[in-house]
Design a protein around this motif. Structure first.
Motif, PDB file in Angstrom:
ATOM      1  N   ASP A  94       9.803  -2.621  -0.886  1.00  0.00           N
ATOM      2  CA  ASP A  94       8.996  -2.258  -2.049  1.00  0.00           C
ATOM      3  C   ASP A  94       8.819  -0.742  -2.142  1.00  0.00           C
ATOM      4  N   VAL A  95       8.612  -0.103  -0.994  1.00  0.00           N
ATOM      5  CA  VAL A  95       8.324   1.330  -0.976  1.00  0.00           C
ATOM      6  C   VAL A  95       9.593   2.166  -1.113  1.00  0.00           C
ATOM      7  N   LEU A  96      10.687   1.718  -0.507  1.00  0.00           N
ATOM      8  CA  LEU A  96      11.895   2.543  -0.446  1.00  0.00           C
ATOM      9  C   LEU A  96      12.971   2.169  -1.450  1.00  0.00           C
ATOM     10  N   GLN A 242       0.517   3.000  -5.072  1.00  0.00           N
ATOM     11  CA  GLN A 242       1.171   1.705  -5.220  1.00  0.00           C
ATOM     12  C   GLN A 242       0.764   0.751  -4.109  1.00  0.00           C
ATOM     13  N   VAL A 243       0.756   1.252  -2.864  1.00  0.00           N
ATOM     14  CA  VAL A 243       0.393   0.408  -1.726  1.00  0.00           C
ATOM     15  C   VAL A 243      -1.075  -0.010  -1.814  1.00  0.00           C
ATOM     16  N   VAL A 244      -1.929   0.938  -2.135  1.00  0.00           N
ATOM     17  CA  VAL A 244      -3.364   0.636  -2.231  1.00  0.00           C
ATOM     18  C   VAL A 244      -3.638  -0.316  -3.384  1.00  0.00           C
ATOM     19  N   GLY A 245      -2.909  -0.143  -4.482  1.00  0.00           N
ATOM     20  CA  GLY A 245      -3.146  -0.970  -5.665  1.00  0.00           C
ATOM     21  C   GLY A 245      -2.614  -2.380  -5.573  1.00  0.00           C
ATOM     22  N   GLY A 246      -1.740  -2.642  -4.592  1.00  0.00           N
ATOM     23  CA  GLY A 246      -1.230  -3.992  -4.405  1.00  0.00           C
ATOM     24  C   GLY A 246      -0.188  -4.376  -5.434  1.00  0.00           C
ATOM     25  N   PRO A 247       0.073  -5.695  -5.601  1.00  0.00           N
ATOM     26  CA  PRO A 247       1.132  -6.170  -6.498  1.00  0.00           C
ATOM     27  C   PRO A 247       0.973  -5.710  -7.939  1.00  0.00           C
ATOM     28  N   GLU A 248      -0.255  -5.639  -8.421  1.00  0.00           N
ATOM     29  CA  GLU A 248      -0.452  -5.221  -9.813  1.00  0.00           C
ATOM     30  C   GLU A 248       0.049  -3.797 -10.029  1.00  0.00           C
ATOM     31  N   ALA A 249      -0.204  -2.929  -9.056  1.00  0.00           N
ATOM     32  CA  ALA A 249       0.272  -1.548  -9.167  1.00  0.00           C
ATOM     33  C   ALA A 249       1.778  -1.471  -8.949  1.00  0.00           C
ATOM     34  N   ALA A 250       2.279  -2.279  -8.008  1.00  0.00           N
ATOM     35  CA  ALA A 250       3.697  -2.216  -7.666  1.00  0.00           C
ATOM     36  C   ALA A 250       4.583  -2.605  -8.839  1.00  0.00           C
ATOM     37  N   PHE A 251       4.134  -3.558  -9.648  1.00  0.00           N
ATOM     38  CA  PHE A 251       4.964  -4.043 -10.740  1.00  0.00           C
ATOM     39  C   PHE A 251       4.455  -3.598 -12.107  1.00  0.00           C
TER      40      PHE A 251
END
Length: 372
Positions: A94-96, A242-251
């Motif tokens: 997810d991060v890379l 993104q990591v702090v925000g979880g799935p909602e932030a990631a997508f």
């Protein structure tokens, strides 16, 4: 992914059309027209562009592999969510990887538009038909590829390219760049990424070629260092959010915008490494992949689909670790890089690239000795 190709010679024809208003001498002589913008190799290739394309191909394979292998298809939605939360390597992907490589891939495809335009001018012909044929052929390839991998992006590239052809071929480069920037910002920061990012990135890539970006990246100076440092800082901040925000932030918009700045960090970082002793290793590993990007992209989908169907003792659909997928994908990339290198020692184009180029110019491309 799409191969950037150029011809060594022009058929007997009338004089090439005059440079259109808005595309100045930088474009008319980029690349390889006897100026400082000329490619660094006698074959006429932009080697860093090839390496960047190969690099993007690597990341896209890791992003597509879970879908091609069917990871999680045997689990319920809740079980799959729990698996992702605890699986080995999913967080790093997810991060890379996620949303980090497709922007590079799409941008380079847009950059190739102007190189086709220049090749058409050297041949003394209008670029409209070659580009239209090229994009139509890509659409057909994408439709066939979708039978193996429904998540294929080639169709979107082809359709967006056909729609944007008037802008690419008629608008002044500053307008192309401005429109691309606006569409890209809205797509990433407001709409949260996805297929809506394609038009803006294609226009930015086309405009970047007009302004001589390949030359800038081949010989990076302070401006590239400044962009790299700025993008790196933005990448760190965005990744934390993104990591702090979880799935909602990631997508959502956070993940998409972070993916874009990480893509810029990767591209400029590779350009800076290109000027160091690491160049030889990077070139050996990535250039063959990039020169045969379309062939390798399609072949990887077929290969991983076959792996998913014929893996004794491995149930990919209920797997709780991404490690086997990462190892399998990495091994495939190594094999593809080696095979591509061997192939290109004897032939100028990958097999799909050869067919694509032949359709573009309505003549069979020479398998050996042609400028790529």
């Amino acid at each position: 992914m799409p191969q950037i190709t150029r011809s060594a010679s022009s058929p007997a024809s009338p004089a090439a059309p005059a440079v259109r208003p808005g595309i100045d001498a930088t474009v008319a002589t980029l690349p390889g027209e006897g100026t400082s913008s000329a490619p660094a190799t006698p074959t006429g290739r932009w080697r860093l562009v090839d390496a960047l394309r190969g690099f993007a191909l690597c990341g896209i394979l890791f992003a597509n592999a879970p879908f091609l292998l069917g990871i999680g298809e045997g689990l319920s939605a809740n079980d799959f969510a729990d698996q992702l939360a605890s699986s080995t390597g999913s967080g790093l992907l997810d991060v890379l990887v996620e949303q980090r490589f497709v922007p590079i891939f799409c941008f380079l495809f847009g950059l190739s538009f102007q190189l086709i335009v220049l090749s058409a001018r050297r041949r003394g012909t209008s670029p409209w038909l070659p580009l239209a044929l090229r994009l139509t052929a890509l659409l057909g390839i994408g439709l066939l590829h979708a039978l193996v991998f429904p998540g294929d992006v080639l169709r979107e590239y082809a359709i967006a390219g056909l729609v944007l052809l008037p802008v690419v071929l008629l608008a002044p480069r500053w307008l192309t760049a401005a429109l691309g920037a606006v569409l890209t910002i809205v797509a990433f920061a407001v709409l949260g990424g996805g297929v809506v990012t394609v038009p803006g990135l294609l226009l930015l890539g086309s405009a970047a070629a007009s302004y001589g970006l390949p030359t800038v990246l081949e010989r990076p100076g302070r401006s590239v260092v400044a962009v790299f440092v700025t993008a790196l800082l933005a990448s760190i901040a965005g990744t934390v959010a993104q990591v702090v925000g979880g799935p909602e932030a990631a997508f959502g918009a956070v993940g998409a915008s972070t993916g874009l700045v990480v893509a810029v960090t990767y591209a400029t970082g590779l350009a800076l490494l290109w000027r160091t002793r690491a160049r030889a290793l990077l070139a050996a590993a990535l250039e063959p992949l990039g020169r045969m990007a379309l062939t390798n992209y399609l072949a990887a989908s077929v290969a991983l689909t076959l792996v998913a169907l014929a893996s004794p003792g491995l149930d990919w659909s209920t797997m709780t670790s991404y490690l086997p997928m990462v190892v399998t994908s990495a091994a495939l990339l190594v094999v593809q890089s080696l095979l591509s290198r061997l192939w290109l020692r004897h032939v100028s184009y990958g097999p799909v690239e050869w067919a694509w180029r032949s359709v573009t110019w309505r003549r069979l491309a020479p398998m050996r000795g042609g400028v790529l």
